[in-house]
Design a protein around this motif. Structure first.
Motif, PDB file in Angstrom:
ATOM      1  N   LEU A  54      13.251  29.974 -58.557  1.00 35.68           N
ATOM      2  CA  LEU A  54      12.653  28.645 -58.459  1.00 35.68           C
ATOM      3  C   LEU A  54      13.627  27.599 -58.997  1.00 35.68           C
ATOM      4  CD1 LEU A  54      10.140  26.894 -57.826  1.00 35.68           C
ATOM      5  CD2 LEU A  54       9.444  27.246 -60.197  1.00 35.68           C
ATOM      6  N   ASP A  55      13.758  26.507 -58.273  1.00 32.49           N
ATOM      7  CA  ASP A  55      14.644  25.412 -58.682  1.00 32.49           C
ATOM      8  C   ASP A  55      13.810  24.346 -59.383  1.00 32.49           C
ATOM      9  OD1 ASP A  55      16.514  23.427 -58.998  1.00 32.49           O
ATOM     10  OD2 ASP A  55      17.221  23.471 -56.916  1.00 32.49           O
ATOM     11  N   ILE A  56      13.686  24.450 -60.712  1.00 31.85           N
ATOM     12  CA  ILE A  56      12.847  23.475 -61.416  1.00 31.85           C
ATOM     13  C   ILE A  56      13.521  22.102 -61.475  1.00 31.85           C
ATOM     14  CG2 ILE A  56      11.546  25.189 -62.725  1.00 31.85           C
ATOM     15  CD1 ILE A  56      13.184  24.418 -65.195  1.00 31.85           C
TER      16      ILE A  56
ATOM     17  N   GLN B 256       9.747  35.943 -74.142  1.00 34.70           N
ATOM     18  CA  GLN B 256      10.497  36.701 -73.142  1.00 34.70           C
ATOM     19  C   GLN B 256      10.497  35.999 -71.790  1.00 34.70           C
ATOM     20  OE1 GLN B 256      12.091  40.233 -73.304  1.00 34.70           O
ATOM     21  NE2 GLN B 256      12.432  38.945 -75.084  1.00 34.70           N
ATOM     22  N   THR B 257       9.397  35.346 -71.468  1.00 31.72           N
ATOM     23  CA  THR B 257       9.294  34.602 -70.208  1.00 31.72           C
ATOM     24  C   THR B 257      10.245  33.412 -70.207  1.00 31.72           C
ATOM     25  OG1 THR B 257       6.998  35.307 -69.979  1.00 31.72           O
ATOM     26  CG2 THR B 257       7.680  33.387 -68.691  1.00 31.72           C
ATOM     27  N   LEU B 258      10.317  32.697 -71.323  1.00 32.12           N
ATOM     28  CA  LEU B 258      11.245  31.565 -71.436  1.00 32.12           C
ATOM     29  C   LEU B 258      12.688  32.038 -71.421  1.00 32.12           C
ATOM     30  CD1 LEU B 258       9.321  29.534 -74.163  1.00 32.12           C
ATOM     31  CD2 LEU B 258       9.453  28.993 -71.714  1.00 32.12           C
ATOM     32  N   ASN B 259      12.944  33.202 -71.983  1.00 29.50           N
ATOM     33  CA  ASN B 259      14.271  33.829 -71.927  1.00 29.50           C
ATOM     34  C   ASN B 259      14.707  33.988 -70.461  1.00 29.50           C
ATOM     35  OD1 ASN B 259      16.251  35.884 -71.682  1.00 29.50           O
ATOM     36  ND2 ASN B 259      15.436  37.091 -73.363  1.00 29.50           N
ATOM     37  N   GLU B 260      13.811  34.545 -69.630  1.00 29.66           N
ATOM     38  CA  GLU B 260      14.146  34.742 -68.214  1.00 29.66           C
ATOM     39  C   GLU B 260      14.194  33.413 -67.459  1.00 29.66           C
ATOM     40  OE1 GLU B 260      15.132  37.711 -67.044  1.00 29.66           O
ATOM     41  OE2 GLU B 260      14.871  38.396 -69.093  1.00 29.66           O
TER      42      GLU B 260
ATOM     43  N   GLN C  52      20.096  29.078 -65.143  1.00 30.06           N
ATOM     44  CA  GLN C  52      21.545  29.278 -65.149  1.00 30.06           C
ATOM     45  C   GLN C  52      22.039  29.654 -63.751  1.00 30.06           C
ATOM     46  OE1 GLN C  52      23.051  27.940 -67.793  1.00 30.06           O
ATOM     47  NE2 GLN C  52      24.023  29.772 -68.630  1.00 30.06           N
ATOM     48  N   LEU C  53      21.332  30.577 -63.096  1.00 31.55           N
ATOM     49  CA  LEU C  53      21.735  31.004 -61.758  1.00 31.55           C
ATOM     50  C   LEU C  53      21.608  29.887 -60.739  1.00 31.55           C
ATOM     51  CD1 LEU C  53      20.175  34.578 -61.812  1.00 31.55           C
ATOM     52  CD2 LEU C  53      22.613  34.042 -61.640  1.00 31.55           C
ATOM     53  N   ARG C  54      20.714  28.922 -61.014  1.00 28.13           N
ATOM     54  CA  ARG C  54      20.551  27.754 -60.148  1.00 28.13           C
ATOM     55  C   ARG C  54      21.517  26.623 -60.512  1.00 28.13           C
ATOM     56  NH1 ARG C  54      18.166  26.979 -55.245  1.00 28.13           N
ATOM     57  NH2 ARG C  54      16.196  28.073 -55.052  1.00 28.13           N
ATOM     58  N   GLY C  55      22.325  26.834 -61.544  1.00 30.42           N
ATOM     59  CA  GLY C  55      23.256  25.793 -61.977  1.00 30.42           C
ATOM     60  C   GLY C  55      22.595  24.713 -62.802  1.00 30.42           C
ATOM     61  N   ASN C  56      21.422  25.030 -63.395  1.00 28.12           N
ATOM     62  CA  ASN C  56      20.677  24.058 -64.198  1.00 28.12           C
ATOM     63  C   ASN C  56      20.630  24.495 -65.654  1.00 28.12           C
ATOM     64  OD1 ASN C  56      19.999  22.744 -61.746  1.00 28.12           O
ATOM     65  ND2 ASN C  56      18.282  24.153 -61.454  1.00 28.12           N
ATOM     66  N   LYS C  57      20.250  23.576 -66.521  1.00 29.84           N
ATOM     67  CA  LYS C  57      20.096  23.871 -67.936  1.00 29.84           C
ATOM     68  C   LYS C  57      18.627  23.805 -68.324  1.00 29.84           C
ATOM     69  CE  LYS C  57      24.526  24.114 -68.927  1.00 29.84           C
ATOM     70  NZ  LYS C  57      25.139  25.418 -69.256  1.00 29.84           N
ATOM     71  N   LEU C  58      18.216  24.690 -69.217  1.00 27.67           N
ATOM     72  CA  LEU C  58      16.875  24.658 -69.793  1.00 27.67           C
ATOM     73  C   LEU C  58      17.027  24.800 -71.297  1.00 27.67           C
ATOM     74  CD1 LEU C  58      13.792  24.608 -69.375  1.00 27.67           C
ATOM     75  CD2 LEU C  58      13.866  27.102 -69.171  1.00 27.67           C
ATOM     76  N   SER C  59      16.819  23.707 -72.001  1.00 25.11           N
ATOM     77  CA  SER C  59      17.044  23.704 -73.445  1.00 25.11           C
ATOM     78  C   SER C  59      15.910  24.418 -74.174  1.00 25.11           C
ATOM     79  CB  SER C  59      17.150  22.274 -73.969  1.00 25.11           C
ATOM     80  OG  SER C  59      15.876  21.635 -73.939  1.00 25.11           O
ATOM     81  N   ALA C  60      16.162  24.768 -75.424  1.00 19.55           N
ATOM     82  CA  ALA C  60      15.128  25.405 -76.239  1.00 19.55           C
ATOM     83  C   ALA C  60      13.947  24.477 -76.437  1.00 19.55           C
ATOM     84  CB  ALA C  60      15.715  25.831 -77.580  1.00 19.55           C
ATOM     85  N   LEU C  61      14.224  23.204 -76.696  1.00 21.82           N
ATOM     86  CA  LEU C  61      13.129  22.263 -76.915  1.00 21.82           C
ATOM     87  C   LEU C  61      12.294  22.086 -75.654  1.00 21.82           C
ATOM     88  CD1 LEU C  61      15.008  19.638 -79.096  1.00 21.82           C
ATOM     89  CD2 LEU C  61      13.035  20.994 -79.833  1.00 21.82           C
ATOM     90  N   LYS C  62      12.936  21.962 -74.505  1.00 26.90           N
ATOM     91  CA  LYS C  62      12.177  21.828 -73.260  1.00 26.90           C
ATOM     92  C   LYS C  62      11.353  23.096 -73.007  1.00 26.90           C
ATOM     93  CE  LYS C  62      10.889  20.036 -69.277  1.00 26.90           C
ATOM     94  NZ  LYS C  62      11.614  19.032 -68.509  1.00 26.90           N
ATOM     95  N   SER C  63      11.933  24.253 -73.292  1.00 29.23           N
ATOM     96  CA  SER C  63      11.224  25.521 -73.088  1.00 29.23           C
ATOM     97  C   SER C  63       9.937  25.566 -73.904  1.00 29.23           C
ATOM     98  CB  SER C  63      12.116  26.696 -73.505  1.00 29.23           C
ATOM     99  OG  SER C  63      13.239  26.805 -72.665  1.00 29.23           O
ATOM    100  N   LEU C  64      10.038  25.234 -75.190  1.00 28.90           N
ATOM    101  CA  LEU C  64       8.861  25.312 -76.064  1.00 28.90           C
ATOM    102  C   LEU C  64       7.874  24.188 -75.780  1.00 28.90           C
ATOM    103  CD1 LEU C  64      10.650  26.434 -79.331  1.00 28.90           C
ATOM    104  CD2 LEU C  64       9.239  27.832 -77.801  1.00 28.90           C
ATOM    105  N   TYR C  65       8.372  23.054 -75.312  1.00 29.31           N
ATOM    106  CA  TYR C  65       7.471  22.005 -74.831  1.00 29.31           C
ATOM    107  C   TYR C  65       6.641  22.535 -73.658  1.00 29.31           C
ATOM    108  CZ  TYR C  65       6.048  18.197 -71.740  1.00 29.31           C
ATOM    109  OH  TYR C  65       5.328  17.391 -70.898  1.00 29.31           O
TER     110      TYR C  65
END
Length: 438
Positions: free
Chosen positions: A306-308, A334-338, A344-357
């Motif tokens: 998925l391309d978020i 574990q879900t946020l880990n994946e 990463q595979l989509r060339g995007n970044k997902l920060s820790a703060l955005k993940s927990l938000y």
């Protein structure tokens, strides 16, 4: 404050006020030495411990979790409680996986006692992993949903669940019919929606397994009960998308099938959405419907990435979910880990703060529940978790090298799992303790 019902929890505290990608450092509050004040199952306030301590009554109960992190309970927006035993089943893509593993497993839920046993196991696993609210699929059997809600009611967890509506392209032993699916769903709505902390979701499994007449009845239920939820699947797998087009040749695309039967709206959650078109993005945006991102199941079933970033650009609301049992873990960490790796595979970044938000306030917003859960706003329900940064020797070693909050949180997400959750509280009551303390 009434001292007999007020408890103060001391720890590092993190919660979100907004999306970190939009509001930056104003998006969250973090108190290194913080206090969370809970009274009668509700949040009273949070802030620095030294500030809150000044205003406390003399004999208030204090629980000291110093050295740990308190966060709101995590929220899972797509999960199947009847698929617990299907988790980690080898080697199929979506449609074969359903036929070979899922449908046979779901047959067992016609037995309410069996459904109750699995519901209790399922809820215990969620709570152990720090998840306090979930949007849950039952089976086609009405009794499976009764069993689930009864188990949730006992724990006072805020859960959303629905009976699957499915009348074709599935084994006969799992099919309902148009009228029974409507009548059973209506009865369950009247019994459970808004009963304590329980909420209902109208649940057509997906377009492949419902006739137009059944989808029309799903729309009728939403019209009659406008505050219930709607959950289903969309565009998870390319073969699935092609099959939907065969079944509904007059539809513009997959989403249009649901749109024709008035199933879109702010409480409508569509799992996956990997292969959406620009027109579908537009309809998601216009109706306020949301996509549930299920990274572990998308990887496990080979469905796609998925391309978020595209969803963000198109202003499509989205959340994150485990999707057990296609998903491979109950743990949102574990879900946020994946999810990070998919980005990463989509060339995007997902920060820790955005993940927990996303796992807390963000998911609460997509469920229209941010006035009740997802943050420590005063008056919110006191669902919260106590996280151990040093839950394993490897985590402890890594944390000793982390210099910033973002580094500490990221390491916790990548290395953490259920062992990271020291305690889970629901409406101010401790439901889980990793170490067995009361």
């Amino acid at each position: 404050m009434k001292t007999e019902s007020t408890t103060v929890y001391r720890a590092s505290i993190l919660h979100f006020l907004d999306d970190p990608d939009k509001a930056g450092e104003q998006a969250y509050e973090f108190f290194e030495d913080g206090a969370l004040v809970v009274e009668n199952g509700k949040v009273i306030k949070t802030g620095p411990f030294t500030d809150i301590q000044k205003d406390l009554p003399e004999h208030v109960e204090m629980v000291d979790y110093s050295g740990h992190l308190i966060m709101p309970g995590m929220i899972d927006t797509h999960i199947h409680f009847p698929q617990v035993e299907v988790i980690a089943s080898y080697g199929e893509q979506l449609l074969d996986w359903l036929n070979n593993y899922t449908f046979p497993a779901e047959r067992q839920f016609e037995d309410k006692e069996y459904a109750s046993n699995i519901a209790n196991f399922f809820l215990d696993e969620l709570v152990k992993c720090g998840t306090t609210t979930a949007l849950v699929f039952g089976t086609v059997h009405k009794q499976s949903v009764d069993a689930f809600f009864e188990a949730s009611e006992q724990r006072n967890t805020r859960m959303i669940c629905g009976k699957v509506m499915m009348n074709r392209n599935a084994p006969e032993f799992l099919c309902d019919d148009v009228e029974s699916s409507y009548n059973d769903s209506k009865e369950l709505i009247e019994r459970w929606h808004g009963n304590g902390r329980q909420l209902y979701a109208v649940t057509p499994r997906f377009a492949i397994t419902s006739t137009p007449e059944q989808l029309e009845k799903a729309g009728q239920l939403l019209e009659e009960h406008p505050d219930v939820y709607m959950q289903t699947h969309i565009s998870e797998n390319k073969d699935e998308v092609a099959f939907v087009q065969e079944l509904f040749p007059e539809s513009k695309d997959y989403l249009d099938v649901y749109d024709q039967y008035n199933l879109l709206g702010k409480r409508s959650v569509f799992a996956h959405g990997i292969h959406l078109t620009p027109r579908e993005h537009e309809r998601f945006r216009d109706t306020g419907s949301s996509v549930s991102f299920c990274p572990t199941s998308n990887l496990f079933l080979g469905s796609g990435l998925l391309d978020i970033a595209e969803l963000e650009k198109e202003q499509v609301a989205y959340s994150v979910a485990t999707d057990v049992g296609g998903g491979t873990s109950f743990s949102m960490l574990q879900t946020l880990n994946e999810a990070y790796k998919v980005c990463q595979l989509r060339g995007n970044k997902l920060s820790a703060l955005k993940s927990l938000y996303l796992a807390t306030l963000g998911n609460a917003r997509t469920l229209q529940l941010d006035d009740k859960i997802g943050s420590f706003k005063s008056g919110n329900e006191a669902d919260f978790i106590v996280m151990d940064f040093n839950a394993t020797p490897l985590m402890a070693l890594k944390q000793s090298k982390c210099k910033t909050l973002a580094e500490k949180l990221f390491a916790m997400i990548i290395l953490g799992d259920d062992r990271t959750v020291k305690s889970t509280y629901v409406a101010g009551q401790k439901l889980h303790s990793r170490d067995g303390d009361k």
